[in-house]
Motif scaffolding. Structure first.
Motif, PDB file in Angstrom:
ATOM      1  N   LYS A  10       0.833  -1.201   0.000  1.00 15.14           N
ATOM      2  CA  LYS A  10       0.000   0.000   0.000  1.00 15.14           C
ATOM      3  C   LYS A  10       0.872   1.258   0.000  1.00 15.14           C
ATOM      4  CE  LYS A  10      -4.155  -1.850   2.228  1.00 15.14           C
ATOM      5  NZ  LYS A  10      -5.104  -1.703   3.364  1.00 15.14           N
ATOM      6  N   ALA A  11       1.967   1.216   0.752  1.00 11.85           N
ATOM      7  CA  ALA A  11       2.881   2.366   0.785  1.00 11.85           C
ATOM      8  C   ALA A  11       3.485   2.607  -0.581  1.00 11.85           C
ATOM      9  CB  ALA A  11       3.976   2.136   1.823  1.00 11.85           C
ATOM     10  N   GLU A  12       3.853   1.541  -1.271  1.00 12.16           N
ATOM     11  CA  GLU A  12       4.434   1.673  -2.606  1.00 12.16           C
ATOM     12  C   GLU A  12       3.430   2.280  -3.582  1.00 12.16           C
ATOM     13  OE1 GLU A  12       5.666  -2.292  -3.503  1.00 12.16           O
ATOM     14  OE2 GLU A  12       7.696  -2.007  -2.696  1.00 12.16           O
ATOM     15  N   ALA A  13       2.174   1.878  -3.472  1.00 12.34           N
ATOM     16  CA  ALA A  13       1.145   2.415  -4.369  1.00 12.34           C
ATOM     17  C   ALA A  13       0.967   3.917  -4.162  1.00 12.34           C
ATOM     18  CB  ALA A  13      -0.174   1.680  -4.138  1.00 12.34           C
ATOM     19  N   VAL A  14       0.969   4.338  -2.905  1.00  9.34           N
ATOM     20  CA  VAL A  14       0.831   5.766  -2.622  1.00  9.34           C
ATOM     21  C   VAL A  14       2.068   6.518  -3.096  1.00  9.34           C
ATOM     22  CG1 VAL A  14       0.569   7.502  -0.805  1.00  9.34           C
ATOM     23  CG2 VAL A  14      -0.686   5.354  -0.658  1.00  9.34           C
ATOM     24  N   MET A  15       3.254   5.954  -2.877  1.00 13.64           N
ATOM     25  CA  MET A  15       4.487   6.603  -3.314  1.00 13.64           C
ATOM     26  C   MET A  15       4.511   6.802  -4.827  1.00 13.64           C
ATOM     27  SD  MET A  15       6.626   7.712  -1.139  1.00 13.64           S
ATOM     28  CE  MET A  15       8.037   7.852  -2.235  1.00 13.64           C
ATOM     29  N   GLU A  16       4.013   5.829  -5.557  1.00 16.85           N
ATOM     30  CA  GLU A  16       3.973   5.955  -7.016  1.00 16.85           C
ATOM     31  C   GLU A  16       3.075   7.112  -7.433  1.00 16.85           C
ATOM     32  OE1 GLU A  16       2.799   3.266 -10.974  1.00 16.85           O
ATOM     33  OE2 GLU A  16       2.959   2.318  -8.989  1.00 16.85           O
ATOM     34  N   LEU A  17       1.943   7.221  -6.768  1.00 10.83           N
ATOM     35  CA  LEU A  17       1.012   8.310  -7.056  1.00 10.83           C
ATOM     36  C   LEU A  17       1.625   9.659  -6.700  1.00 10.83           C
ATOM     37  CD1 LEU A  17      -1.948   8.938  -7.950  1.00 10.83           C
ATOM     38  CD2 LEU A  17      -2.559   8.838  -5.533  1.00 10.83           C
ATOM     39  N   LEU A  18       2.296   9.728  -5.558  1.00  5.24           N
ATOM     40  CA  LEU A  18       2.866  10.993  -5.101  1.00  5.24           C
ATOM     41  C   LEU A  18       4.082  11.395  -5.927  1.00  5.24           C
ATOM     42  CD1 LEU A  18       2.649  10.700  -1.217  1.00  5.24           C
ATOM     43  CD2 LEU A  18       0.977  11.596  -2.833  1.00  5.24           C
ATOM     44  N   SER A  19       4.862  10.422  -6.368  1.00  7.58           N
ATOM     45  CA  SER A  19       6.031  10.732  -7.191  1.00  7.58           C
ATOM     46  C   SER A  19       5.612  11.408  -8.481  1.00  7.58           C
ATOM     47  CB  SER A  19       6.815   9.450  -7.492  1.00  7.58           C
ATOM     48  OG  SER A  19       7.347   8.902  -6.306  1.00  7.58           O
ATOM     49  N   SER A  20       4.501  10.965  -9.034  1.00  9.94           N
ATOM     50  CA  SER A  20       3.962  11.601 -10.238  1.00  9.94           C
ATOM     51  C   SER A  20       3.460  13.004  -9.933  1.00  9.94           C
ATOM     52  CB  SER A  20       2.825  10.741 -10.808  1.00  9.94           C
ATOM     53  OG  SER A  20       2.226  11.379 -11.912  1.00  9.94           O
ATOM     54  N   ALA A  21       2.770  13.158  -8.793  1.00  8.30           N
ATOM     55  CA  ALA A  21       2.237  14.469  -8.408  1.00  8.30           C
ATOM     56  C   ALA A  21       3.358  15.468  -8.145  1.00  8.30           C
ATOM     57  CB  ALA A  21       1.361  14.325  -7.164  1.00  8.30           C
ATOM     58  N   ALA A  22       4.487  14.993  -7.601  1.00  8.73           N
ATOM     59  CA  ALA A  22       5.596  15.881  -7.251  1.00  8.73           C
ATOM     60  C   ALA A  22       6.232  16.527  -8.476  1.00  8.73           C
ATOM     61  CB  ALA A  22       6.652  15.109  -6.463  1.00  8.73           C
ATOM     62  N   LYS A  23       6.027  15.926  -9.649  1.00  6.91           N
ATOM     63  CA  LYS A  23       6.622  16.452 -10.877  1.00  6.91           C
ATOM     64  C   LYS A  23       5.720  17.468 -11.571  1.00  6.91           C
ATOM     65  CE  LYS A  23       8.978  12.030 -11.619  1.00  6.91           C
ATOM     66  NZ  LYS A  23       9.059  10.809 -12.468  1.00  6.91           N
ATOM     67  N   ALA A  24       4.515  17.628 -11.075  1.00  8.46           N
ATOM     68  CA  ALA A  24       3.571  18.551 -11.702  1.00  8.46           C
ATOM     69  C   ALA A  24       3.995  19.998 -11.456  1.00  8.46           C
ATOM     70  CB  ALA A  24       2.170  18.316 -11.166  1.00  8.46           C
ATOM     71  N   PRO A  25       3.695  20.889 -12.380  1.00  9.55           N
ATOM     72  CA  PRO A  25       4.053  22.303 -12.182  1.00  9.55           C
ATOM     73  C   PRO A  25       3.197  22.938 -11.087  1.00  9.55           C
ATOM     74  CG  PRO A  25       2.723  22.026 -14.167  1.00  9.55           C
ATOM     75  CD  PRO A  25       3.039  20.653 -13.687  1.00  9.55           C
ATOM     76  N   GLY A  26       3.759  23.934 -10.441  1.00 17.34           N
ATOM     77  CA  GLY A  26       3.000  24.708  -9.467  1.00 17.34           C
ATOM     78  C   GLY A  26       2.890  24.093  -8.087  1.00 17.34           C
ATOM     79  N   ILE A  27       3.711  23.072  -7.786  1.00 20.83           N
ATOM     80  CA  ILE A  27       3.668  22.468  -6.461  1.00 20.83           C
ATOM     81  C   ILE A  27       4.224  23.446  -5.427  1.00 20.83           C
ATOM     82  CG2 ILE A  27       4.516  20.581  -5.014  1.00 20.83           C
ATOM     83  CD1 ILE A  27       2.516  19.695  -7.078  1.00 20.83           C
ATOM     84  N   GLN A  28       3.528  23.609  -4.309  1.00 24.63           N
ATOM     85  CA  GLN A  28       3.997  24.523  -3.278  1.00 24.63           C
ATOM     86  C   GLN A  28       5.217  23.940  -2.565  1.00 24.63           C
ATOM     87  OE1 GLN A  28       0.809  25.797  -0.706  1.00 24.63           O
ATOM     88  NE2 GLN A  28      -0.539  26.308  -2.423  1.00 24.63           N
ATOM     89  N   PRO A  29       6.167  24.776  -2.172  1.00 19.18           N
ATOM     90  CA  PRO A  29       7.452  24.297  -1.648  1.00 19.18           C
ATOM     91  C   PRO A  29       7.357  23.451  -0.384  1.00 19.18           C
ATOM     92  CG  PRO A  29       7.603  26.606  -2.275  1.00 19.18           C
ATOM     93  CD  PRO A  29       6.156  26.242  -2.353  1.00 19.18           C
ATOM     94  N   LEU A  30       6.550  23.862   0.601  1.00 18.49           N
ATOM     95  CA  LEU A  30       6.535  23.156   1.882  1.00 18.49           C
ATOM     96  C   LEU A  30       6.023  21.716   1.747  1.00 18.49           C
ATOM     97  CD1 LEU A  30       7.138  23.157   4.865  1.00 18.49           C
ATOM     98  CD2 LEU A  30       4.897  24.198   5.280  1.00 18.49           C
ATOM     99  N   PRO A  31       4.882  21.473   1.099  1.00 17.87           N
ATOM    100  CA  PRO A  31       4.450  20.073   0.921  1.00 17.87           C
ATOM    101  C   PRO A  31       5.442  19.250   0.119  1.00 17.87           C
ATOM    102  CG  PRO A  31       2.624  21.568   0.515  1.00 17.87           C
ATOM    103  CD  PRO A  31       3.853  22.416   0.633  1.00 17.87           C
ATOM    104  N   LEU A  32       6.091  19.855  -0.883  1.00 19.21           N
ATOM    105  CA  LEU A  32       7.098  19.128  -1.669  1.00 19.21           C
ATOM    106  C   LEU A  32       8.291  18.775  -0.801  1.00 19.21           C
ATOM    107  CD1 LEU A  32       8.115  18.019  -4.355  1.00 19.21           C
ATOM    108  CD2 LEU A  32       8.974  20.313  -4.890  1.00 19.21           C
ATOM    109  N   LEU A  33       8.745  19.706   0.022  1.00 16.33           N
ATOM    110  CA  LEU A  33       9.877  19.456   0.915  1.00 16.33           C
ATOM    111  C   LEU A  33       9.558  18.333   1.891  1.00 16.33           C
ATOM    112  CD1 LEU A  33      12.683  20.211   1.983  1.00 16.33           C
ATOM    113  CD2 LEU A  33      11.564  21.925   3.430  1.00 16.33           C
ATOM    114  N   MET A  34       8.360  18.371   2.485  1.00 18.98           N
ATOM    115  CA  MET A  34       7.983  17.342   3.437  1.00 18.98           C
ATOM    116  C   MET A  34       7.895  15.987   2.759  1.00 18.98           C
ATOM    117  SD  MET A  34       7.797  18.863   6.348  1.00 18.98           S
ATOM    118  CE  MET A  34       6.925  17.680   7.370  1.00 18.98           C
ATOM    119  N   PHE A  35       7.424  15.952   1.526  1.00 20.06           N
ATOM    120  CA  PHE A  35       7.332  14.689   0.786  1.00 20.06           C
ATOM    121  C   PHE A  35       8.736  14.143   0.503  1.00 20.06           C
ATOM    122  CE2 PHE A  35       7.712  12.927  -3.570  1.00 20.06           C
ATOM    123  CZ  PHE A  35       7.144  11.685  -3.337  1.00 20.06           C
ATOM    124  N   LEU A  36       9.629  15.008   0.039  1.00 18.21           N
ATOM    125  CA  LEU A  36      10.985  14.569  -0.274  1.00 18.21           C
ATOM    126  C   LEU A  36      11.722  14.074   0.966  1.00 18.21           C
ATOM    127  CD1 LEU A  36      12.005  17.396  -2.769  1.00 18.21           C
ATOM    128  CD2 LEU A  36      11.390  15.028  -3.325  1.00 18.21           C
TER     129      LEU A  36
END
Length: 240
Positions: free
Chosen positions: A214-240
């Motif tokens: 389940k963690a891998e499935a969510v990570m795959e979804l989030l990895s794609s979202a992290a590449k989208a334009p306009g991501i706010q810095p704080l959520p991206l930093l916390m994800f990374l």
């Protein structure tokens, strides 16, 4: 045609924002603080969603303290501007906003400021014990208001009560319900920033529970979202 319309909307939004900046300068030049306050409250949500918090904070700081402390929304957005830099400082502003919203019976403001108070502890990642109070407060709010004032407010509250229970009360029998609720919210969101904000705690929860697939499935979804334009810095930093 769709691309052309999208570009037109983007250009129109940029024109509105430039107009707001010019209006803010005019209010400041004229020492029209009431006009500036109205502009801030009209523009704050959009500026926050765009990640333009430094601009928003510069406008708020132009107001005298007595105007800020009497306005729950001004306190709320002032706290939001400080969240990335000083969660403890922002918490005091969210708590002040919460008290004013609750006294006024403003369900939307009360729930949103409650959510941001919880977020300060999750971003600070230091001492989760005070969350006991806010978990109890959440139960009180749901009993008081019954229904949420909007879907947006409901989703924000769901994400934050999940985070609070996960880090402070993992034994709470209601946690499983909120895990499923938050997973559904994340899956249904097309906003990359929101997906990162929601999903990072889900990944941790699934890993802690041993649900690696389940963690891998969510990570795959989030990895794609992290590449989208306009991501706010704080959520991206916390994800990374």
């Amino acid at each position: 045609a769709v691309v052309a319309v999208g570009q037109e909307l983007l250009e129109a939004d940029q024109a509105v924002q430039e107009g707001n900046k010019e209006a803010a300068n005019l209010f400041l030049d004229a020492s029209d603080l009431d006009g500036l306050e109205r502009l801030i409250l009209d523009s704050a949500k959009t500026l926050a969603e765009q990640g333009r918090l430094q601009l928003l904070e510069s406008w708020i700081k132009a107001l005298p303290d007595e105007m800020i402390v009497r306005s729950p929304w001004m306190l709320y957005y002032s706290g939001l501007c400080r969240l990335s830099f000083n969660p403890t400082e922002s918490r005091s502003r969210f708590e002040a906003a919460y008290a004013l919203f609750k006294a006024a019976g403003d369900a939307s403001g009360t729930c949103l400021s409650w959510s941001m108070i919880v977020d300060t502890y999750l971003y600070e990642w230091k001492d989760f014990k005070p969350l006991d109070r806010w978990i109890e407060e959440f139960e009180s709010l749901t009993g008081q208001y019954g229904e949420y004032p909007s879907r947006e407010v409901e989703e924000r509250a769901a994400v934050c009560i999940f985070g609070a229970l996960m880090f402070r009360q993992p034994h709470n029998p209601k946690l499983h319900y909120w895990v499923e609720r938050v997973n559904g919210i994340m899956q249904g969101s097309a906003n990359g920033t929101r997906r990162l904000s929601i999903g990072r705690n889900l990944v941790l929860y699934y890993l802690w529970m041993g649900y690696v697939t389940k963690a891998e499935a969510v990570m795959e979804l989030l990895s794609s979202a992290a590449k989208a334009p306009g991501i706010q810095p704080l959520p991206l930093l916390m994800f990374l």
